[in-house]
Write an enzyme that holds these catalytic residues in place. Structure first.
Site, PDB file in Angstrom:
ATOM      1  N   ASP A  98     -19.934 -19.580 -18.764  1.00 20.43           N
ATOM      2  CA  ASP A  98     -18.744 -20.392 -18.454  1.00 20.43           C
ATOM      3  C   ASP A  98     -17.466 -19.809 -19.023  1.00 20.43           C
ATOM      4  O   ASP A  98     -16.394 -20.332 -18.737  1.00 20.43           O
ATOM      5  CB  ASP A  98     -18.900 -21.806 -19.030  1.00 20.43           C
ATOM      6  CG  ASP A  98     -18.828 -21.789 -20.552  1.00 20.43           C
ATOM      7  OD1 ASP A  98     -19.619 -21.051 -21.178  1.00 20.43           O
ATOM      8  OD2 ASP A  98     -17.966 -22.475 -21.109  1.00 20.43           O
TER       9      ASP A  98
ATOM     10  N   ASP B 140     -26.478 -19.355 -20.622  1.00 16.11           N
ATOM     11  CA  ASP B 140     -25.688 -19.792 -21.761  1.00 16.11           C
ATOM     12  C   ASP B 140     -25.882 -21.317 -21.863  1.00 16.11           C
ATOM     13  O   ASP B 140     -26.369 -21.949 -20.908  1.00 16.11           O
ATOM     14  CB  ASP B 140     -24.207 -19.453 -21.506  1.00 16.11           C
ATOM     15  CG  ASP B 140     -23.292 -20.102 -22.516  1.00 16.11           C
ATOM     16  OD1 ASP B 140     -23.568 -19.992 -23.726  1.00 16.11           O
ATOM     17  OD2 ASP B 140     -22.284 -20.721 -22.098  1.00 16.11           O
TER      18      ASP B 140
ATOM     19  N   ARG C  97     -15.312 -20.223 -36.629  1.00 15.58           N
ATOM     20  CA  ARG C  97     -14.227 -21.038 -36.044  1.00 15.58           C
ATOM     21  C   ARG C  97     -13.511 -21.828 -37.140  1.00 15.58           C
ATOM     22  O   ARG C  97     -12.293 -21.931 -37.140  1.00 15.58           O
ATOM     23  CB  ARG C  97     -14.822 -21.960 -34.974  1.00 15.58           C
ATOM     24  CG  ARG C  97     -13.779 -22.662 -34.111  1.00 15.58           C
ATOM     25  CD  ARG C  97     -14.446 -23.334 -32.923  1.00 15.58           C
ATOM     26  NE  ARG C  97     -15.129 -22.366 -32.082  1.00 15.58           N
ATOM     27  CZ  ARG C  97     -16.280 -22.595 -31.444  1.00 15.58           C
ATOM     28  NH1 ARG C  97     -16.860 -23.776 -31.513  1.00 15.58           N
ATOM     29  NH2 ARG C  97     -16.836 -21.656 -30.714  1.00 15.58           N
TER      30      ARG C  97
ATOM     31  N   GLY D 200     -18.926 -19.244 -32.634  1.00  8.62           N
ATOM     32  CA  GLY D 200     -19.637 -19.517 -33.877  1.00  8.62           C
ATOM     33  C   GLY D 200     -18.877 -20.536 -34.707  1.00  8.62           C
ATOM     34  O   GLY D 200     -17.703 -20.326 -35.031  1.00  8.62           O
TER      35      GLY D 200
ATOM     36  N   ASN E 167     -29.231 -27.134 -32.130  1.00  9.67           N
ATOM     37  CA  ASN E 167     -28.366 -27.753 -31.119  1.00  9.67           C
ATOM     38  C   ASN E 167     -28.955 -27.591 -29.714  1.00  9.67           C
ATOM     39  O   ASN E 167     -28.862 -28.491 -28.882  1.00  9.67           O
ATOM     40  CB  ASN E 167     -26.972 -27.129 -31.138  1.00  9.67           C
ATOM     41  CG  ASN E 167     -26.248 -27.322 -32.450  1.00  9.67           C
ATOM     42  OD1 ASN E 167     -26.630 -28.160 -33.254  1.00  9.67           O
ATOM     43  ND2 ASN E 167     -25.213 -26.532 -32.677  1.00  9.67           N
TER      44      ASN E 167
ATOM     45  N   ASP F 234     -23.539 -23.857 -24.177  1.00  8.58           N
ATOM     46  CA  ASP F 234     -22.303 -24.648 -24.332  1.00  8.58           C
ATOM     47  C   ASP F 234     -21.321 -24.377 -23.204  1.00  8.58           C
ATOM     48  O   ASP F 234     -20.910 -23.232 -22.993  1.00  8.58           O
ATOM     49  CB  ASP F 234     -21.650 -24.347 -25.684  1.00  8.58           C
ATOM     50  CG  ASP F 234     -22.534 -24.794 -26.827  1.00  8.58           C
ATOM     51  OD1 ASP F 234     -22.972 -25.953 -26.793  1.00  8.58           O
ATOM     52  OD2 ASP F 234     -22.806 -23.986 -27.724  1.00  8.58           O
TER      53      ASP F 234
ATOM     54  N   HIS G  69     -20.561 -26.934 -42.013  1.00  2.98           N
ATOM     55  CA  HIS G  69     -21.228 -26.628 -40.747  1.00  2.98           C
ATOM     56  C   HIS G  69     -22.626 -27.249 -40.680  1.00  2.98           C
ATOM     57  O   HIS G  69     -23.069 -27.697 -39.612  1.00  2.98           O
ATOM     58  CB  HIS G  69     -21.289 -25.108 -40.549  1.00  2.98           C
ATOM     59  CG  HIS G  69     -21.728 -24.721 -39.174  1.00  2.98           C
ATOM     60  ND1 HIS G  69     -22.958 -24.190 -38.909  1.00  2.98           N
ATOM     61  CD2 HIS G  69     -21.100 -24.855 -37.977  1.00  2.98           C
ATOM     62  CE1 HIS G  69     -23.065 -23.993 -37.609  1.00  2.98           C
ATOM     63  NE2 HIS G  69     -21.964 -24.370 -37.013  1.00  2.98           N
TER      64      HIS G  69
ATOM     65  N   THR H 227     -27.467 -17.886 -26.329  1.00  5.08           N
ATOM     66  CA  THR H 227     -26.304 -18.663 -26.769  1.00  5.08           C
ATOM     67  C   THR H 227     -25.908 -18.316 -28.196  1.00  5.08           C
ATOM     68  O   THR H 227     -26.724 -17.820 -28.981  1.00  5.08           O
ATOM     69  CB  THR H 227     -26.610 -20.179 -26.675  1.00  5.08           C
ATOM     70  OG1 THR H 227     -25.525 -20.910 -27.242  1.00  5.08           O
ATOM     71  CG2 THR H 227     -27.870 -20.554 -27.420  1.00  5.08           C
ATOM     72  N   THR H 228     -24.669 -18.645 -28.501  1.00  7.71           N
ATOM     73  CA  THR H 228     -24.143 -18.434 -29.846  1.00  7.71           C
ATOM     74  C   THR H 228     -24.405 -19.642 -30.742  1.00  7.71           C
ATOM     75  O   THR H 228     -24.289 -19.547 -31.955  1.00  7.71           O
ATOM     76  CB  THR H 228     -22.610 -18.202 -29.705  1.00  7.71           C
ATOM     77  OG1 THR H 228     -22.427 -16.991 -29.013  1.00  7.71           O
ATOM     78  CG2 THR H 228     -21.903 -18.154 -31.008  1.00  7.71           C
ATOM     79  N   THR H 229     -24.730 -20.771 -30.139  1.00 11.45           N
ATOM     80  CA  THR H 229     -24.843 -21.987 -30.950  1.00 11.45           C
ATOM     81  C   THR H 229     -26.118 -21.995 -31.801  1.00 11.45           C
ATOM     82  O   THR H 229     -27.053 -21.231 -31.572  1.00 11.45           O
ATOM     83  CB  THR H 229     -24.756 -23.244 -30.052  1.00 11.45           C
ATOM     84  OG1 THR H 229     -24.337 -24.362 -30.828  1.00 11.45           O
ATOM     85  CG2 THR H 229     -26.079 -23.565 -29.401  1.00 11.45           C
TER      86      THR H 229
END
Ligand code: XBP
Ligand code: MG
Length: 253
Positions: A182, A9, A56, A52, A127, A11, A81, A121-123
């Protein structure tokens, strides 16, 4: 079953990007657009339950800013965003967020041991690229066989889709891997994809439920500064290295 691959992951796991990157970028984007929205660290802690960035923002509006209306909310949120992402990338370019303890060392040791590396990851993909390039150098992007990020899958974490996507791309069985997470949404996602998971907590996630984890640590540790085992078997290991990962992978967790 030998350990062949590590899936990370980003973030909160590789770096404290939520507090020092995303939260800062959201607030700067709101300000630049003339919105009087200010997310405190405490509020962000709660908002992080929704993964996300766009979802969010919508969650925030539905729960904490119900008087705000926009005729085309989807496009408006998408435009906020987009700006937030460009600010986040700029922050990374300025070196705003270092990697967490042990991350760079473990990447190097894992590569030397021939383990395959990937990211789930979701980001937003930009990023991830910005964080990796600015902490480890541009060439480090090639260390990862697959970088699974953002809405490449329809359902974000806690759904298992992003991990399943990465495993499919690597043509790899889940039982040959370990995931690094995390958060509770992260471990639900990894577990749903059949992965054993090592957790390193941070200030936002140290009260989360990690019953499926192989181990919960404060961080990966360094030879000069040992990790603390928060939940899991006692070990001779003082920091996470390949031998310790093999030990964890052999456990029933
Ligand atoms: C990360 C996320 C992301 C980031 C913000 O979760 O949920 O939404 O907070 O990035 P995980 P974007 O660590 O479980 O992958 O604004 O690009 O979504
Ligand atoms: Mg995370």
């Amino acid at each position: 079953m030998a350990l062949e691959a590590l899936i990370f992951d980003v973030d909160g796991t590789l770096a404290n990007t939520e507090r020092d990157g995303h939260l800062v970028a959201f607030n700067l984007a709101f300000k630049e657009l003339g919105l009087d929205w200010v997310w405190s660290n405490e509020l962000y802690h709660e908002l992080l339950n929704v993964t996300g960035g766009q979802l969010r923002i919508k969650y925030y509006l539905s729960k904490y800013n119900t008087s705000f209306h926009h005729d085309d909310l989807d496009n408006f949120v998408a435009s906020i965003h987009k700006l937030k992402t460009s600010i986040y990338v700029q922050l990374m370019d300025e070196g705003a967020v270092p990697l967490r303890p042990g991350v760079e060392r473990l990447f190097n040791e894992a590569r030397a041991a021939g383990l395959r590396l990937a990211i789930a990851t979701t980001t937003t993909p930009a990023n991830v690229d910005a964080l990796i390039a600015n902490t480890l150098g541009k060439e480090a992007l090639d260390w990862f066989e697959v970088i699974g990020a953002g809405d490449v899958v329809p359902k974000l974490k806690p759904a298992g889709d992003i991990y399943t996507y990465v495993l499919d791309k690597m043509n790899l069985d889940a039982d040959k891997c370990l995931a690094f997470e995390d958060s509770q949404n992260g471990i639900i996602s990894a577990t749903q994809a059949g992965l054993k998971t090592l957790i390193t907590v941070n200030e936002y996630t140290n009260t989360h439920e990690f019953k499926d984890a192989c181990v919960v640590l404060n961080n990966l540790g360094e030879p000069t500064k040992a990790f603390e085992v928060i939940e899991g078997h006692a070990t001779e290991a003082k920091f996470v290295d390949v031998a310790y990962l093999q030990e964890l992978h052999a456990q029933h967790c």
